[in-house]
Scaffold this motif. Structure first.
Motif, short mmCIF file in Angstrom:
data_model
loop_
_atom_site.label_atom_id
_atom_site.label_comp_id
_atom_site.label_asym_id
_atom_site.label_seq_id
_atom_site.Cartn_x
_atom_site.Cartn_y
_atom_site.Cartn_z
N ASN A 4 0.85 -1.22 -0.13
CA ASN A 4 0.07 0.01 0.08
C ASN A 4 0.82 1.25 -0.11
O ASN A 4 1.53 1.58 0.85
N TYR A 22 -1.28 -0.95 5.70
CA TYR A 22 -2.45 -1.65 4.59
C TYR A 22 -3.62 -1.45 5.69
O TYR A 22 -3.25 -1.45 6.84
N ILE A 47 -12.86 -2.08 3.26
CA ILE A 47 -11.68 -1.65 2.64
C ILE A 47 -11.98 -1.49 0.87
O ILE A 47 -12.38 -2.15 0.35
N LYS A 49 -10.10 -0.62 -2.93
CA LYS A 49 -9.20 -0.61 -3.64
C LYS A 49 -9.25 0.73 -4.53
O LYS A 49 -10.31 0.90 -5.34
N THR A 50 -8.41 1.38 -4.36
CA THR A 50 -8.64 3.07 -5.21
C THR A 50 -8.60 3.13 -6.61
O THR A 50 -7.53 2.63 -7.14
N GLY A 81 -13.61 3.95 -5.53
CA GLY A 81 -13.00 3.00 -5.55
C GLY A 81 -13.93 1.51 -5.56
O GLY A 81 -15.17 1.56 -5.60
N ILE A 84 -13.50 -4.40 -1.55
CA ILE A 84 -12.72 -5.62 -1.77
C ILE A 84 -12.81 -6.43 -0.64
O ILE A 84 -12.40 -7.65 -0.59
N THR A 95 -18.61 -6.77 -1.71
CA THR A 95 -17.35 -7.17 -2.43
C THR A 95 -17.46 -7.04 -3.87
O THR A 95 -18.45 -7.40 -4.51
N ASP A 147 -2.92 3.22 -2.72
CA ASP A 147 -3.57 2.16 -3.24
C ASP A 147 -4.89 1.52 -2.69
O ASP A 147 -6.01 1.27 -3.36
N PHE A 148 -5.03 1.43 -1.20
CA PHE A 148 -6.18 1.08 -0.59
C PHE A 148 -6.52 1.93 0.50
O PHE A 148 -5.57 2.69 1.07
N HIS A 400 -3.81 2.48 -9.58
CA HIS A 400 -3.68 1.12 -10.27
C HIS A 400 -3.84 1.18 -11.86
O HIS A 400 -3.98 0.03 -12.44
#
Length: 407
Positions: A4, A22, A47, A49-50, A81, A84, A95, A147-148, A400
């Motif tokens: 991350n 993370y 959580i 994921k961007t 995002g 996840i 999810t 990233d997250f 990403h």
């Protein structure tokens, strides 16, 4: 766990992309985390994921050293995002959902949240009502330029896009829902913009441009945008705005040339506390300039929307009073004209679903209006530098490469 990376504030003028923790379903100690929030369990969180995470002018205030933000703070509060992972108390978010994250962190349970005042939630920040990701004095929730990211109270906070493929086709527009578009829209609603209104927006940065686009969406007859930056004024003209260059003098005279009278029905402050003077004084910081000028150029009985940021502590202020958020306002003028003022964060959830629908059904092209420009996460320091230099762009970090792939 995946790596991350996050954008970290390292002191005035310095940001760096580096490894950060993370996300976990517990708020850990770290830069800016209120001690009362350390160890807070978050079974209601998700959580993310961007996919997109934007650089905001509010972030820039911190990076310039104009707040009391601690070194090491992970920045970023404009997050879009894919979910996840969810905590055990999350019922409805799933999810794989593609979502927008309001920059206001709110619980959905307190008195203010129940009144749709999610900008001043009472349960997320031990210091004061209201909170945001990656921001000074907001409780210490980790920023989303990463990233997250972790979103508490996920069922309440997250706005799910109804069709994932359709959303990815408009992802740059939808990325504006986390903050900038609702904030500009809120400024216009607060100022009383309606069909036929004449509107003056102070500031042609991304929030000002979003406010100008919002004014048209609300039916304004004329939208005038004022700024010192010629490239940003050109961007405002690109979607139909009239403009005034306040380096040439007070805006009233230029407004009169456009409208025939030196006043407007509604005014929006999209500048905030780092305002400069007008005309010959445009090279000097004068933090009350915009507010005072708007009181002068708004018609009696009108209103001011004030989404521009004002702070309680500004170590870089030009005078001692301003260092503590005390400005020399012409309140008597505002009072004598019976003007209404609306300040504070935008309650994003009050508007984001409707604005999402306007985007999905082609009623507005907000990414084009603000010149949204995607760049990789590792280019964040360059993006901050160019934004600080006055680039007429809204930088969108793409950790990403998802936006690039979609294009």
């Amino acid at each position: 766990m995946p790596e991350n990376r996050g954008v970290v504030y390292d002191g005035p003028g310095k940001v760096e992309v580096r490894e950060v923790g993370y996300p976990d379903f517990e708020l850990k100690d770290g830069p800016g985390v209120n001690p009362a929030n350390v160890g807070r369990k978050l079974p209601h969180a998700a959580i993310i994921k961007t996919v997109a995470t934007n650089i905001c002018g509010s972030d820039q205030h911190m990076v310039r050293g104009r707040t009391t933000a601690p070194h090491g703070l992970v920045l970023g509060h404009e997050i879009t995002g894919e979910v996840i992972e969810t905590g055990p108390d999350v019922e409805y978010v799933k999810t794989g959902d593609l979502v927008s994250v309001p920059f206001n962190i709110s619980c959905g349970r307190c008195r203010n949240c129940k009144a749709r005042k999610t900008d001043i939630c009472e349960n997320v920040n031990p210091d004061r009502p209201g909170s945001a990701y990656g921001y000074v004095d907001m409780g210490g929730w980790v920023g989303g330029q990463a990233d997250f990211a972790l979103v508490p109270y996920a069922d309440w906070n997250l706005l799910k896009f109804p069709d994932k493929d359709q959303a990815m086709e408009k992802i740059l527009d939808l990325a504006m829902l986390a903050d900038i578009f609702p904030t500009g829209f809120h400024g216009c609603v607060s100022a009383g913009v309606q069909p036929g209104s004449t509107v003056y927006v102070a500031g042609a940065g991304p929030v000002g441009l979003a406010a100008a686009a919002s004014a048209y969406l609300l039916g304004a007859a004329v939208v005038i945008v004022g700024d010192l930056n010629k490239q940003r004024l050109e961007q405002a003209r690109s979607f139909g705005c009239e403009t005034v260059d306040v380096s040439q003098g007070a805006p009233e005279d230029q407004i009169e040339q456009i409208l025939g009278v030196p006043e407007v029905d509604c005014a929006v402050d999209a500048v905030g506390f780092e305002a400069r003077g007008h005309g010959r004084e445009s090279g000097q910081e004068q933090p009350a300039t915009v507010l005072n000028s708007l009181m002068g150029l708004t018609r009696a009985g009108g209103a001011l929307g004030i989404p521009g940021l004002y702070v309680t502590g500004d170590p870089g202020a030009s005078d001692e009073a301003a260092k503590h958020g005390s400005l020399s306002l012409r309140l008597g003028l505002g009072w004598s004209k019976s003007l209404a003022f609306t300040t504070g964060q935008c309650p994003v959830m009050k508007y984001n679903r409707q604005l999402m629908m306007a985007i999905l059904h082609d009623r507005v092209q907000i990414a084009k209006a603000v010149n949204a420009t995607p760049i990789p996460l590792e280019m964040a320091p360059q993006g901050y530098h160019e934004f600080d230099e006055g680039a007429a762009r809204k930088y969108v970090l793409d950790p990403h490469g998802t936006i690039t792939k979609a294009a």
